[in-house]
Design a protein around this motif. Sequence first.
Motif, PDB file in Angstrom:
ATOM      1  N   LEU A 737     -11.183  -6.908 -11.843  1.00 26.61           N
ATOM      2  CA  LEU A 737     -11.022  -7.760 -10.883  1.00 26.61           C
ATOM      3  C   LEU A 737      -9.689  -7.858 -10.024  1.00 26.61           C
ATOM      4  CD1 LEU A 737     -12.334 -10.063  -9.108  1.00 26.61           C
ATOM      5  CD2 LEU A 737     -11.470 -11.889 -10.612  1.00 26.61           C
ATOM      6  N   SER A 738      -8.560  -8.019 -10.795  1.00 27.41           N
ATOM      7  CA  SER A 738      -7.362  -8.182 -10.329  1.00 27.41           C
ATOM      8  C   SER A 738      -6.946  -6.805  -9.448  1.00 27.41           C
ATOM      9  CB  SER A 738      -6.184  -8.208 -11.636  1.00 27.41           C
ATOM     10  OG  SER A 738      -5.733  -9.562 -11.555  1.00 27.41           O
ATOM     11  N   ARG A 739      -7.406  -5.605 -10.015  1.00 34.64           N
ATOM     12  CA  ARG A 739      -7.203  -4.413  -9.437  1.00 34.64           C
ATOM     13  C   ARG A 739      -7.853  -4.510  -8.060  1.00 34.64           C
ATOM     14  NH1 ARG A 739      -3.299  -1.389  -9.496  1.00 34.64           N
ATOM     15  NH2 ARG A 739      -3.392   0.568  -8.673  1.00 34.64           N
ATOM     16  N   GLU A 741      -8.634  -6.792  -6.158  1.00 36.96           N
ATOM     17  CA  GLU A 741      -8.039  -7.866  -5.362  1.00 36.96           C
ATOM     18  C   GLU A 741      -6.540  -7.170  -4.951  1.00 36.96           C
ATOM     19  OE1 GLU A 741      -9.421 -12.189  -7.203  1.00 36.96           O
ATOM     20  OE2 GLU A 741      -8.019 -10.874  -8.309  1.00 36.96           O
ATOM     21  N   PHE A 742      -5.986  -6.537  -5.771  1.00 36.23           N
ATOM     22  CA  PHE A 742      -4.871  -5.807  -5.493  1.00 36.23           C
ATOM     23  C   PHE A 742      -4.822  -4.899  -4.107  1.00 36.23           C
ATOM     24  CE2 PHE A 742      -1.716  -2.389  -5.836  1.00 36.23           C
ATOM     25  CZ  PHE A 742      -0.526  -3.003  -5.849  1.00 36.23           C
ATOM     26  N   LEU A 743      -6.040  -4.139  -4.400  1.00 37.74           N
ATOM     27  CA  LEU A 743      -6.106  -2.972  -3.204  1.00 37.74           C
ATOM     28  C   LEU A 743      -6.555  -3.656  -1.963  1.00 37.74           C
ATOM     29  CD1 LEU A 743      -7.945  -0.657  -5.481  1.00 37.74           C
ATOM     30  CD2 LEU A 743      -5.686  -0.267  -4.496  1.00 37.74           C
ATOM     31  N   ALA A 745      -5.519  -6.646  -1.053  1.00 33.23           N
ATOM     32  CA  ALA A 745      -4.420  -7.277  -0.380  1.00 33.23           C
ATOM     33  C   ALA A 745      -3.272  -6.306  -0.179  1.00 33.23           C
ATOM     34  CB  ALA A 745      -3.677  -8.466  -1.384  1.00 33.23           C
ATOM     35  N   THR A 746      -3.143  -5.194  -0.565  1.00 28.91           N
ATOM     36  CA  THR A 746      -1.914  -4.416  -0.359  1.00 28.91           C
ATOM     37  C   THR A 746      -2.230  -2.970   0.335  1.00 28.91           C
ATOM     38  OG1 THR A 746      -1.717  -3.302  -2.769  1.00 28.91           O
ATOM     39  CG2 THR A 746      -0.731  -5.553  -2.581  1.00 28.91           C
ATOM     40  N   ALA A 747      -3.281  -2.511   0.179  1.00 23.95           N
ATOM     41  CA  ALA A 747      -3.602  -1.295   0.593  1.00 23.95           C
ATOM     42  C   ALA A 747      -4.751  -1.247   1.638  1.00 23.95           C
ATOM     43  CB  ALA A 747      -3.884  -0.406  -0.559  1.00 23.95           C
ATOM     44  N   TRP A 748      -5.855  -2.039   1.345  1.00 27.51           N
ATOM     45  CA  TRP A 748      -6.992  -1.814   2.208  1.00 27.51           C
ATOM     46  C   TRP A 748      -6.954  -3.090   2.933  1.00 27.51           C
ATOM     47  CZ3 TRP A 748     -10.563  -0.432  -2.665  1.00 27.51           C
ATOM     48  CH2 TRP A 748     -10.101   1.007  -3.142  1.00 27.51           C
ATOM     49  N   VAL A 749      -5.904  -3.262   3.709  1.00 22.59           N
ATOM     50  CA  VAL A 749      -5.825  -4.641   4.338  1.00 22.59           C
ATOM     51  C   VAL A 749      -6.793  -4.657   5.574  1.00 22.59           C
ATOM     52  CG1 VAL A 749      -3.659  -5.305   3.403  1.00 22.59           C
ATOM     53  CG2 VAL A 749      -3.833  -3.940   5.481  1.00 22.59           C
ATOM     54  N   ASP A 750      -6.895  -3.426   5.954  1.00 25.97           N
ATOM     55  CA  ASP A 750      -7.915  -3.356   7.252  1.00 25.97           C
ATOM     56  C   ASP A 750      -9.368  -3.572   6.873  1.00 25.97           C
ATOM     57  OD1 ASP A 750      -6.959  -1.298   6.019  1.00 25.97           O
ATOM     58  OD2 ASP A 750      -6.964   0.013   8.062  1.00 25.97           O
TER      59      ASP A 750
ATOM     60  N   ARG B  26       1.499   2.609  -0.676  1.00 26.97           N
ATOM     61  CA  ARG B  26       0.659   3.060  -1.226  1.00 26.97           C
ATOM     62  C   ARG B  26      -0.006   4.242  -0.282  1.00 26.97           C
ATOM     63  NH1 ARG B  26      -3.004   2.625  -5.606  1.00 26.97           N
ATOM     64  NH2 ARG B  26      -5.112   3.481  -4.912  1.00 26.97           N
ATOM     65  N   GLN B  56       0.770 -11.805  -8.728  1.00 24.07           N
ATOM     66  CA  GLN B  56      -0.470 -12.289  -8.432  1.00 24.07           C
ATOM     67  C   GLN B  56      -0.465 -13.677  -8.981  1.00 24.07           C
ATOM     68  OE1 GLN B  56      -4.248 -10.716 -10.064  1.00 24.07           O
ATOM     69  NE2 GLN B  56      -5.386 -11.634  -8.313  1.00 24.07           N
ATOM     70  N   ARG B  62      -5.023 -16.937  -6.901  1.00 21.31           N
ATOM     71  CA  ARG B  62      -5.249 -15.511  -7.134  1.00 21.31           C
ATOM     72  C   ARG B  62      -4.831 -14.631  -6.183  1.00 21.31           C
ATOM     73  NH1 ARG B  62      -8.198 -14.361 -11.549  1.00 21.31           N
ATOM     74  NH2 ARG B  62      -8.301 -12.127 -11.135  1.00 21.31           N
ATOM     75  N   TRP B  64      -2.443 -12.311  -3.874  1.00 23.43           N
ATOM     76  CA  TRP B  64      -1.399 -11.241  -4.076  1.00 23.43           C
ATOM     77  C   TRP B  64      -0.095 -11.581  -3.191  1.00 23.43           C
ATOM     78  CZ3 TRP B  64      -0.444  -7.604  -7.991  1.00 23.43           C
ATOM     79  CH2 TRP B  64      -1.281  -7.595  -8.989  1.00 23.43           C
ATOM     80  N   GLU B  83       0.209  -8.928   2.330  1.00 19.80           N
ATOM     81  CA  GLU B  83      -0.250  -7.987   3.538  1.00 19.80           C
ATOM     82  C   GLU B  83       0.788  -8.013   4.365  1.00 19.80           C
ATOM     83  OE1 GLU B  83      -3.901 -10.278   3.201  1.00 19.80           O
ATOM     84  OE2 GLU B  83      -3.667 -10.200   5.526  1.00 19.80           O
ATOM     85  N   VAL B  86       3.210  -5.388   3.569  1.00 26.14           N
ATOM     86  CA  VAL B  86       2.741  -4.212   3.593  1.00 26.14           C
ATOM     87  C   VAL B  86       2.734  -3.877   5.175  1.00 26.14           C
ATOM     88  CG1 VAL B  86       0.594  -2.651   3.683  1.00 26.14           C
ATOM     89  CG2 VAL B  86       1.260  -4.141   1.653  1.00 26.14           C
ATOM     90  N   ARG B  90       4.570  -0.499   6.377  1.00 23.57           N
ATOM     91  CA  ARG B  90       4.161   0.555   7.721  1.00 23.57           C
ATOM     92  C   ARG B  90       4.926   0.515   8.847  1.00 23.57           C
ATOM     93  NH1 ARG B  90      -2.403  -0.984   6.794  1.00 23.57           N
ATOM     94  NH2 ARG B  90      -2.481   0.225   4.735  1.00 23.57           N
TER      95      ARG B  90
END
Lengths: 998, 95
Positions: A737-739, A741-743, A745-750, B26, B56, B62, B64, B83, B86, B90
């Motif tokens: 779940l955390s993973r 959420e991380f993605l 919030a930080t990578a797939w923000v769009d 990333r 987190q 919850r 981040w 975000e 990030v 970017r």
Amino acid sequence: MRRGPWRLERGGIGIDRSRPLTFSWNGRPLSGQAGDTLASALLANGKRVVARSFKYHRPRGIYTIGSEEPGALVTLGSGARRDPNRKAPDVALHEGLQAVAQNCWPSPRLDLMSVNGLFAPFFVAGFYYKTFMRPASWWEPVYERFIRRAAGLGRLSDAPDPDAYVRAEASCDVLVIGAGMAGLEAARTALRSGARVMLVEERDWLGGRLGLEPAQVDDRPATAWVAHVAEELGAAERASVLTRTSAFGLYDHGMVGLVETLRPQSEQGLARQRYWKVRARQIVFATGALEQPLAFAGNDLPGVMLSGAVRGYVHRYGVAAGRRVLVAANEGSGVETALQLCDAGVEVAGVVDSRPDNQCKPAAALDERGIPYYPGHALVRALGWQQVRGARIAPLGNEGPMPAGLQTIRCDAIAVAGGWQPALHLQCHLGGRPPFDPERGIFIPPSLPDGHHHAGACAGVAAADAVRQSGRRAGADAAAACGFAPAVRANSSLHGDNSMAWGASDRLRIVPAIDGGKRFIDLQHDVTVDDVALAHREGYRSVEHLKRYTTLGMGTDQGKTANMLGLHALGEVAGVSAGEAGTTTFRPPYVPVAAGAIAGSERGQRFRPWRRSPVESWHRAAGADMITAGAWHRPRVYPQPGEPSSRAVSREAAHVRAAAGIVDVSTLGKIALVGPDAPEVVNRFYANGMKTLPPGKARYALMLRDDGLVMDDGTVARLGEQRYLLTTTTAHAAEVLSRIEFLLATAWVDLDAMVASVSDHWATFAIAGPRSREVLAAAFPDRDVSDAAIPFLAVREARFEGLECLIMRNSYSGERAYEVYVPADWGQAFWERALAVGADYDLRPYGTEAMGVLRIEKGHVAGPELDGRVTAEDIGLGRMTRRRKPCVGGVLRDRPALQAAARPRLVGLTPLDARAALQAGALLRATGKTGPEAVAGHVTSVADSPECGSVIALGMLAHGDQRHGEVIEAWDGLADRVIPVRVGPSVFVDPQGSRLHG
Amino acid sequence: MRIVCPFCGERDAAEFSYGGDATRLRPDEADADSGRWCDYVFRRDNPRGWHHEYWQHLHGCRAWLYVNRNTATHEIREVRMAEEHVARLRQEASE
């Protein structure tokens, strides 16, 4: 009311003479007063020998008036509540208190082990290292037992601690440690500036030394001033004052550990102690100073006491340390001590002042009272066997005390004033070493990061006015650093207060033993001046080596009254100053902390919160053998009365393949994923192709880590166009779940999608076996459960008691099977209903062990295989996950080493002997090969398969996919067993998968 | 240590869990350059002093978060939603 023989007729600001308390000492009842400490009550009753020392079993009396006590260690309570090594001056007396002397038998006055003292010449520094050397095999059976019995302090109870403890976390703007004059001023000033203030004090009263000797503040008695400040602090909502609370450790970023004594023992479930973790923006240290002793022969005899303690016992408790007290000082306070004692009605035998004649002021006040004054003299030896009976003093010449002038003075107590040392232990916990101030002969606070302030005696400030000013300034600075405007303008001109004599730097601390006898430095560990000299002769020159070799300062008092003297002794033999000799490292805790206080309530059943399946109570009632899995209790197997559990497991597993079984899998991680981009999220997150998964279908899926190795597996069920239910293994639920959420919030923000844990929302049961569809039909009579309605890997809604449920048709056992998701609160109702209606189809519950057997028979991987070191290819899922699509871990899984053909691959293993005692963890190697190079893999999971009629196993084996049919050996090094096994495919049962539809 | 969560306010560190280095952006999953992925996954500095980190608020909202923390003193200079950080990275990368 009968007063103890040493209690004075009057005085004692801290005791209530109208409230006697009864306590027991070595099993005999004694009486004290409300407000007493155990030490003051023992003194009042004339109990002077209260303990025996660590090594020589020499008699020990009360030496100090606080937590720095080295000698008067006692054991409180009995049975499971036995609490050893408590310092008598640090124990508040209460009705019914039980205390016994420790380290002595049969009594502190007659201790048979004191025979050790006769062998003292052999028990020198490093005695153990020198004596208990050979043979090495004697260490544990002989030497250690001997040493344990002969030496050592109090004994802990073997029983579990029956007391309750709690933990608290707090934060504040300004934490003030120590509630003497400086600390009270600092706290009050910070409070008035608007700060949130915490003030902690280790005694059960405020005022510090103001409560231990006569003093005036603002033209009124000090106690009235203290009460006035306490009232202001007590009335303020932004302030909290904790007494009987020791700050035992200073940590990074303003974190301080406190231990608060709430009551002597738990009552009605209320805690005995509270462990605080305080995070303060600013910290003010007002920890005061500790009086230091003198080293002269016999200085450990009961009756020798620090002069500040002698004054304190008289003033606060109305107790005299002796009937005729001799004062021995190397600084100016000796005269003052004598006057205070005399005025309180205690006879003073004289004042021995080792300062040169020209530094001693004429003492008219002593003359008036008829007290003899011996300037330029040193106390050379205390006389007496069990306690002080007299003292030998000598005039000081150029070469030290002159034997020709030795004279004997009759006395029964000696008040020793060796100068004070700022209490810097806490301040040094961050690793700083305190610099030495040669002018004043003291160590001063080390430099600390921003946010730490010093006030009062611990900062090297001593005169009363200066102490107040330094407290105000520290409080104002601390509040200002938090952004509050200072309420009072602190006088900033009071820099470097040298007005009060800390004592001359060249004062006489270690008196030559011209009259024989042992001069003690560490009263708890029996370290003498001669031990320090010996250690130095033997090459232990560094102070850190000296400490370890002699154990100087390593007792429960951390050498608070020993370390300074030790440094001076080392400096003397090494020909350097104490400052050059350096200090040892200061480490928490400042005072001993009960392990129970740190554990708080988190022990036994409450060690961590248990997670419970909604059906747990049913499992227990059904006699299930429960097993802990992470934070869960799960039913391992349901043995019938008298049935061995291994047979029960086989029975349950066979029954699933023959008829139908139901297993509780509520512990699985369940994650809801929703949003317009949810399909894209699953497609990127899982290694399998997910684009083609239509609503109403589920798929087994593998997720990789960024480095390309397998993280976890589970199912992805698409409930609607934008709605998914993801399952994970029990162990990895939180991490997955955390993973995601991380993605997000930080990578797939769009990407527009959300996840939430629904693990606790659903109770989940797997119904498996050839008759499972009949069971399902009976449990959901209104629903069409035909294969057309619920084909393999379908996910469908259903209703139980009108509630929305899910049915997912997948299989872990290889049999036809359905997973049913029921709202958790109705979990047990459904479970019971299923078993009731399923009885017609021979439905029986099975446990996690049988579930494991079934999955091993089918070659499904689980935790033992997915150990964080395997790739999808290693476990035979390479093709399933090899899609031309970007996904997490998709790039790095192609690293050459992860694709090497020689990697261990998943195989099935069958021992040639069907009943072989094969164990998971056994190493795999070619037959007859030994040594580490021969190891080619390992056994991961083992089951006794009823279907195969044999033990079977899964394992990881190099080139395993090409070695089917080969016979190799499994070497179990722990059991020293070699078991021949045949390598084969990992699927033992129904490789075509026909039973899924059976 | 206390962390000021943008949603929940100042909370004890015990409520948070550390989530790794936030110095690097990333790579996109579609980026097949294994060198860039190796850089991102394996090549990290372990500085004594100021560091960019992800945390987190595990036992809270919850969320981040990006946290600028001093690894030597635990002092915290800045906390933002991850975000935002990030977006900043970017921006820097595109310049």
